[in-house]
Enzyme design. Structure first.
Site, PDB file in Angstrom:
ATOM      1  N   THR A 296       0.653  -1.017   0.097  1.00  0.00           N
ATOM      2  CA  THR A 296       0.127  -0.003   0.120  1.00  0.00           C
ATOM      3  C   THR A 296       0.941   1.319  -0.107  1.00  0.00           C
ATOM      4  O   THR A 296       2.045   1.232   0.256  1.00  0.00           O
ATOM      5  CB  THR A 296      -1.008   0.201   1.255  1.00  0.00           C
ATOM      6  OG1 THR A 296      -0.107   0.166   2.324  1.00  0.00           O
ATOM      7  CG2 THR A 296      -1.578  -1.349   1.319  1.00  0.00           C
TER       8      THR A 296
ATOM      9  N   CYS B 150       5.521   2.008  19.717  1.00  0.00           N
ATOM     10  CA  CYS B 150       5.240   3.215  20.385  1.00  0.00           C
ATOM     11  C   CYS B 150       5.508   3.258  21.882  1.00  0.00           C
ATOM     12  O   CYS B 150       5.449   4.366  22.498  1.00  0.00           O
ATOM     13  CB  CYS B 150       3.545   3.416  20.218  1.00  0.00           C
ATOM     14  SG  CYS B 150       2.816   1.931  21.134  1.00  0.00           S
TER      15      CYS B 150
ATOM     16  N   ASN C 175      -1.611  -1.649  17.185  1.00  0.00           N
ATOM     17  CA  ASN C 175      -1.239  -1.154  18.768  1.00  0.00           C
ATOM     18  C   ASN C 175      -2.388  -2.079  19.590  1.00  0.00           C
ATOM     19  O   ASN C 175      -3.240  -2.447  18.976  1.00  0.00           O
ATOM     20  CB  ASN C 175      -1.726   0.289  19.007  1.00  0.00           C
ATOM     21  CG  ASN C 175      -1.315   0.677  20.358  1.00  0.00           C
ATOM     22  OD1 ASN C 175      -2.439   0.478  21.103  1.00  0.00           O
ATOM     23  ND2 ASN C 175      -0.184   1.023  20.797  1.00  0.00           N
TER      24      ASN C 175
ATOM     25  N   ALA D  97      -4.705  -2.498  10.865  1.00  0.00           N
ATOM     26  CA  ALA D  97      -6.217  -2.516  11.329  1.00  0.00           C
ATOM     27  C   ALA D  97      -7.042  -1.837  10.369  1.00  0.00           C
ATOM     28  O   ALA D  97      -7.966  -2.263   9.924  1.00  0.00           O
ATOM     29  CB  ALA D  97      -6.047  -1.686  12.542  1.00  0.00           C
ATOM     30  N   ASN D  98      -6.216  -0.929   9.504  1.00  0.00           N
ATOM     31  CA  ASN D  98      -7.240  -0.220   8.355  1.00  0.00           C
ATOM     32  C   ASN D  98      -7.399  -1.015   7.363  1.00  0.00           C
ATOM     33  O   ASN D  98      -8.632  -1.414   6.777  1.00  0.00           O
ATOM     34  CB  ASN D  98      -6.501   0.831   7.725  1.00  0.00           C
ATOM     35  CG  ASN D  98      -7.215   1.700   6.777  1.00  0.00           C
ATOM     36  OD1 ASN D  98      -8.141   2.042   7.011  1.00  0.00           O
ATOM     37  ND2 ASN D  98      -6.391   1.997   5.727  1.00  0.00           N
TER      38      ASN D  98
ATOM     39  N   HIS E  94      -3.553  -6.658 -10.554  1.00  0.00           N
ATOM     40  CA  HIS E  94      -3.781  -7.551  -9.377  1.00  0.00           C
ATOM     41  C   HIS E  94      -4.468  -9.016  -9.939  1.00  0.00           C
ATOM     42  O   HIS E  94      -4.151  -9.840  -9.266  1.00  0.00           O
ATOM     43  CB  HIS E  94      -4.693  -6.776  -8.454  1.00  0.00           C
ATOM     44  CG  HIS E  94      -6.064  -6.313  -9.019  1.00  0.00           C
ATOM     45  ND1 HIS E  94      -6.495  -5.297  -9.836  1.00  0.00           N
ATOM     46  CD2 HIS E  94      -7.376  -7.038  -9.136  1.00  0.00           C
ATOM     47  CE1 HIS E  94      -7.400  -5.144 -10.201  1.00  0.00           C
ATOM     48  NE2 HIS E  94      -8.121  -6.190  -9.872  1.00  0.00           N
TER      49      HIS E  94
END
Length: 196
Positions: free
Chosen positions: A41, A163, A130, A95-96, A78
């Site tokens: 991406t 993080c 996270n 997560a997205n 693709h």
């Protein structure tokens, strides 16, 4: 796309810092005599700026896909990749992108491959996010939905996250991912044959 007798692995990388492990993942897969291509991406590119990948490894993005198609009859990257690959592994799956795939959204090369994937071939996903995102109520239903389609989860692990938080959500270790890929390609193989 040229073919070979080796099994072919397509790796998808998304916008997680775990994308920095791509060179190690590619190297271990190649040591096990697998042919590798990579789709990323736009956000994954942020973590690949200094990646040391062998020059023959194709890293394909939306830019490449859209440049390849100009008119009817031109290749649809693709779709060609879905036909080429024996297994698709998204490592890391942020997560997205988890939410997009679970919702059927296909707005980049990684999600387009996922949407067009042949369910007769293995599809592995390696979540990475996270702890607070992993523990959000929407995450488990999305993971369960992917698994209900026959996709295999390579479970995330607990560790000190980038993080600074400690908790679950880190991408599985690279050797675990490689073992999962090999098992998906050869369910009967002796895992002691894995190259380090």
């Amino acid at each position: 796309m040229a073919s070979s007798s080796r099994k072919r692995v397509l790796i998808g990388c998304t916008g997680s810092v775990a994308t920095i492990k791509l060179p190690q993942l590619v190297e271990m897969l190649r040591q096990n005599n697998l042919e590798v291509r990579v789709v990323v991406t736009e956000r994954a590119k942020h973590f690949l700026k200094d990646a040391q990948l062998p020059p023959e490894i194709q890293v394909l993005s939306d830019t490449v896909e859209w440049a390849a198609w100009q008119d009817r009859g031109d290749p649809v990257l693709h779709i060609d990749l879905v036909k080429w690959a024996d297994v698709f592994v998204i490592a890391p799956l942020d997560a997205n992108t988890l939410g997009k795939i679970a919702s059927g959204i296909c707005d980049n090369i990684v999600t387009c491959v996922a949407r067009a994937w042949d369910p007769a071939k293995p599809f592995l996903f390696c979540p990475a996010m996270n702890t607070k995102m992993w523990e959000h109520p929407i995450t488990m239903p999305q993971v369960s939905l992917l698994k209900s389609w026959g996709y295999k989860e390579v479970h995330c692990i607990t560790k000190m996250l980038m993080c600074g938080d400690a908790g679950i959500g880190a991408m599985a270790e690279v050797d675990t991912i490689v073992r999962s890929v090999l098992r998906a390609l050869n369910p009967w193989m002796d895992q002691s044959d894995l190259c380090p």
